[in-house]
Motif scaffolding. Structure first.
Motif, PDB file in Angstrom:
ATOM      1  N   ASP A 124       0.853  -1.163  -0.009  1.00 34.96           N
ATOM      2  CA  ASP A 124       0.057   0.071   0.024  1.00 34.96           C
ATOM      3  C   ASP A 124       1.076   1.276  -0.025  1.00 34.96           C
ATOM      4  OD1 ASP A 124      -1.819   1.959   0.191  1.00 34.96           O
ATOM      5  OD2 ASP A 124      -2.256   1.517   2.487  1.00 34.96           O
ATOM      6  N   ASP A 125       0.897   1.732  -1.064  1.00 33.01           N
ATOM      7  CA  ASP A 125       1.739   3.113  -1.373  1.00 33.01           C
ATOM      8  C   ASP A 125       1.321   4.517  -0.553  1.00 33.01           C
ATOM      9  OD1 ASP A 125       3.710   1.429  -2.406  1.00 33.01           O
ATOM     10  OD2 ASP A 125       3.458   2.144  -4.389  1.00 33.01           O
ATOM     11  N   ARG A 126      -0.092   4.216  -0.530  1.00 32.39           N
ATOM     12  CA  ARG A 126      -0.564   5.738  -0.111  1.00 32.39           C
ATOM     13  C   ARG A 126      -0.950   5.591   1.188  1.00 32.39           C
ATOM     14  NH1 ARG A 126      -0.299  11.018  -0.523  1.00 32.39           N
ATOM     15  NH2 ARG A 126      -2.101  11.998   0.153  1.00 32.39           N
ATOM     16  N   ARG A 138      -3.484   4.786   4.952  1.00 35.45           N
ATOM     17  CA  ARG A 138      -4.662   5.127   5.428  1.00 35.45           C
ATOM     18  C   ARG A 138      -4.511   6.346   6.696  1.00 35.45           C
ATOM     19  NH1 ARG A 138      -8.052   3.738   9.785  1.00 35.45           N
ATOM     20  NH2 ARG A 138      -6.570   2.035  10.341  1.00 35.45           N
ATOM     21  N   ALA A 158       6.281   5.215   0.795  1.00 36.73           N
ATOM     22  CA  ALA A 158       5.323   6.192   1.239  1.00 36.73           C
ATOM     23  C   ALA A 158       5.803   7.683   0.442  1.00 36.73           C
ATOM     24  CB  ALA A 158       5.243   6.425   2.759  1.00 36.73           C
ATOM     25  N   GLN A 159       4.984   8.623   0.367  1.00 37.99           N
ATOM     26  CA  GLN A 159       5.240   9.829  -0.276  1.00 37.99           C
ATOM     27  C   GLN A 159       4.891  10.842   0.766  1.00 37.99           C
ATOM     28  OE1 GLN A 159       6.465   9.994  -3.432  1.00 37.99           O
ATOM     29  NE2 GLN A 159       6.137   7.720  -3.520  1.00 37.99           N
ATOM     30  N   ARG A 174       2.820  11.794   7.616  1.00 32.04           N
ATOM     31  CA  ARG A 174       2.816  12.057   6.175  1.00 32.04           C
ATOM     32  C   ARG A 174       2.513  13.610   6.239  1.00 32.04           C
ATOM     33  NH1 ARG A 174      -1.291   9.012   2.722  1.00 32.04           N
ATOM     34  NH2 ARG A 174      -2.800  10.305   3.836  1.00 32.04           N
ATOM     35  N   GLU A 181       0.387  16.420   5.215  1.00 29.51           N
ATOM     36  CA  GLU A 181      -0.953  16.788   4.419  1.00 29.51           C
ATOM     37  C   GLU A 181      -0.936  17.971   3.813  1.00 29.51           C
ATOM     38  OE1 GLU A 181      -3.236  14.065   4.312  1.00 29.51           O
ATOM     39  OE2 GLU A 181      -1.875  13.024   4.931  1.00 29.51           O
TER      40      GLU A 181
END
Length: 733
Positions: A465-467, A469, A696-697, A718, A720
């Protein structure tokens, strides 16, 4: 002891002074004699400064209480302990004193000679090596000497902004309250820009009529473009004039003293940077210098027009240091040499006479200071010490320093005299957002600054899962998560209460509640005990960082008390010890202290800024001057063997001290890239085998990393949101 109806107290010296063989720096809480630097607790320094104001005279206990412990009820043994600590630092003896004499049943007096007209010697005990004239550009030991690779969309100094982000609504309320209480009318702020994308790096022209800034515009697909340099009339209204148009990022505009030209930095995709100049009305850009191998930030022009200053480092990692670039064709000269564990020295600004540079120096855990250094080199002197981060500064025409910071829950502007002292708040009638990068007109009135909004949130990742939750939803900054050993609770650092505190939540992010109440101290690196009932955390409750153990009811018990910085705590597997990093010696080393409190003992001699016990025995350490993760095998006495250290294949820098953790038989590391993407790597310390388990980004530098039992879920921060506009105050001098 009562705190009222005391006799008038003696004043406390705030400027550096000499007492006997020592130079005391009250603003730095340190004593220096030759090459020896000793730091003391703030109250110990205040006791010394109180006596130094009246050398040879007796200062009574009531006078100490009135001046040093104003409004606080304390017992006489608190003063006695401070005197004992002071004597220890000075090398003095109570029975045959050379410095502090006890006057029985009355108080104490300073019998050593005192001189008040002296210069400070260092910041944080780090002597800055800088000789007059040319300074070698050789990188300090441990810095990456490869060519720099900077992001094409995001400046590294966004880290400064992220360190101090608070909610817009709360900020406005705090500022309005402070203005009302103080009876100060806020300065009227005009929003000069409100364009889509990110407008930053404001530079006010010398006469205050125009503002140069960098803007990344908005591409056709809605994604940010490259940064270019623009000029906007400070009165607003007209569209900005575009000065540059290049595929590479062009940032950090700096006005020439005559207001006819604008210098700027251009950094390509591969990180190669050059310094250029263009006419203030536009035209072809011309190369001023191409500092080979240097990643360049924060350009400023000297008042005499002969020199540029900037922050730079070699490679993508390591510390930024200040450099001078003569415009006669000479090579750049390095001016400061911060410890490689620091993000470095950023945001330089020339004094009105051009003889000094004020700048921002960042400590390992993100605390930032306002400091100053001569352009001829020499010692660095602290002007102000901040908890929440400083996001830029400039000089006023009368020689004070204006800086942006978050103090006592209020993000805004502050000004401090060039000799140091208590910062004074500047009330701004802004509409919220973090204040950053203030720029003051040299000839005239006005100040420009960025009003930026940065927010980090904690996300949950799973393999593939690269994005991720979003796990914890708030309008504040959440980062540095930790997961209890049984996975039943999470902990994290948050600014939800208006300042950094430790919070806890259920594994799904529900039921978040505040655990600590440090009241404004910078807090970092929460770590669960093996039984999941306690947390170790580092907090700057008294200015310097100490280690605390947080109990289930939220009580925070301090277990280190040295005047040095003690950071990055971790637990032993049996829960009896807490490891931590400290600069109490000549270099950063790892120590351990009984979890119940007691005397710390050294663990390493080869350096360390973070450590944790390895799954198979020994100690895992991040070095202060080398990249990677190091495994120190256990010796016959059970303590790790520095001499037999083995480097593991992990791409970590000293700044990544919080971005790794041990879970089960593995070590998990968060490896960040220059474009703020990151990978979660599972590492077997026994074999050195590594496996990438998630990506992750938009990962901030101080994200932190936590792993649920079984290694199938990961928590990290992350970013935002990160955008800014330019604000302007015309009535400022």
């Amino acid at each position: 002891m009562e705190t009222t109806d005391r006799p008038p107290a003696h004043p406390i010296l705030s400027a550096p002074f000499r007492v006997g063989d020592w130079v005391a720096e009250p603003m730095a809480n340190q004593l220096t004699r030759g090459e020896t630097v000793r730091r003391v607790e703030p109250k110990v320094m205040e006791v010394l400064a109180c006596m130094a104001a009246v050398p040879g005279e007796t200062v009574t206990k009531d006078e100490f209480m009135a001046e040093v412990w104003t409004g606080t009820i304390v017992t006489d043994d608190v003063l006695a302990r401070c005197i004992s600590e002071l004597r220890k630092a000075l090398g003095d003896k109570a029975r045959s004193p050379s410095y502090v004499e006890t006057i029985r049943k009355r108080g104490y007096r300073l019998i050593a000679q005192v001189e008040t007209d002296v210069e400070a010697t260092a910041v944080d005990g780090v002597a800055v090596e800088a000789a007059p004239g040319a300074v070698s550009l050789a990188a300090p030991p441990g810095l990456d000497l490869r060519r720099p690779e900077l992001p094409t969309r995001t400046r590294p100094t966004v880290v400064l902004w992220a360190l101090a982000a608070v909610a817009v609504v709360a900020l406005g309320a705090v500022l309005a309250y402070q203005a009302g209480v103080a009876g100060v009318r806020p300065l009227a702020t005009t929003p000069l820009t409100s364009y889509p994308g990110d407008e930053r790096d404001p530079a006010l022209s010398p006469d205050g009529s125009r503002v140069a800034f960098a803007w990344n515009g908005e591409a056709a697909d809605g994604e940010p473009g490259a940064f270019d340099v623009y000029v906007q009339d400070a009165r607003g209204g007209a569209a900005p004039t575009r000065l540059t148009n290049h595929p590479a990022d062009e940032r950090s505009p700096a006005w020439s003293p005559d207001g006819q030209r604008v210098a700027f930095v251009r950094c390509g995709v591969g990180g190669e940077c050059g310094v250029y100049v263009v006419g203030a009305g536009g035209g072809a850009a011309r190369t001023l210098a191409e500092p080979e191998g240097l990643a360049v930030e924060d350009l400023v022009w000297s008042p005499d027009g002969q020199t540029l200053a900037f922050s730079a480092r070699r490679g993508r990692q390591g510390a930024f240091s200040l450099h001078l670039l003569p415009l006669d064709g000479s090579r750049p000269q390095r001016l400061t040499s911060p410890a490689s564990t620091y993000p470095g020295d950023l945001a330089p600004a020339f004094s009105p006479d051009g003889q000094r540079l004020a700048f921002v120096r960042t400590a390992l855990d993100g605390r930032q200071d306002v400091a100053v250094v001569s352009v001829q080199g020499g010692p660095v002197r602290r002007l102000a010490r901040e908890q929440k981060g400083v996001t830029g500064l400039d000089w006023t025409a009368d020689g004070e320093v204006v800086y942006a910071a978050n103090r006592d829950g209020a993000a805004g502007l502050w000004r401090v005299p060039r000799e140091g002292g208590a910062p004074r708040w500047i009330a701004l009638g802004s509409d919220g957002g973090e204040i950053a990068g203030p720029s003051v007109a040299r000839r005239g009135r006005g100040i420009a600054f960025a009003q930026q909004r940065v927010q980090s949130q904690i996300i949950q990742l799973a393999p593939g899962d690269d994005r991720g939750r979003l796990l914890l939803r708030s309008t504040r900054d959440d980062f540095q998560p930790a997961v209890a050993p049984d996975g039943s609770r999470t902990a994290f650092v948050s600014t939800r209460s208006g300042s950094h505190e430790v919070w806890s939540a259920a594994p799904d992010g529900s039921g978040a509640r505040q655990l600590t109440d440090f009241g404004g101290a910078r807090v970092s690196s929460p770590r669960w005990s093996p039984d999941g009932r306690r947390l170790a955390v580092s907090a700057r409750a008294q200015g310097n960082a100490d280690v605390f153990v947080v109990l289930p009811d939220g009580e925070a018990r301090q277990i280190t008390t040295d005047s040095a910085d003690d950071v990055a705590p971790s637990w032993s597997r049996d829960g009896m010890w807490v490891y931590f990093a400290s600069d109490r010696g000549d270099t950063w080393q790892i120590y351990r202290v009984p979890a119940a409190g007691g005397d710390p003992e050294p663990v390493t001699v080869g350096g360390g800024v973070a450590a944790a016990e390895a799954p198979g025995g020994g100690l895992l350490v991040i070095r202060p001057d080398k990249r990677g993760l190091w495994l120190l095998p256990p010796g016959t006495d059970g303590l790790p063997q520095d001499a037999a250290a083995r480097r593991l294949p992990a791409n970590l820098s000293p700044a990544d001290w919080a971005n790794w953790t041990v879970s089960g038989p593995y070590v998990y590391v968060l490896e960040r890239r220059y474009d703020r993407a990151a990978t979660v790597v599972r590492l077997d310390p026994a074999t050195g085998r590594r496996v990438t388990v998630a990506t992750a980004q938009d990962v901030p530098e101080d994200s932190g990393l936590a792993v649920f039992p079984g290694g199938q879920r990961f928590l990290l921060a992350r970013q935002e949101r990160a955008d800014s506009d330019i604000g302007f105050v015309a009535d400022f001098d």
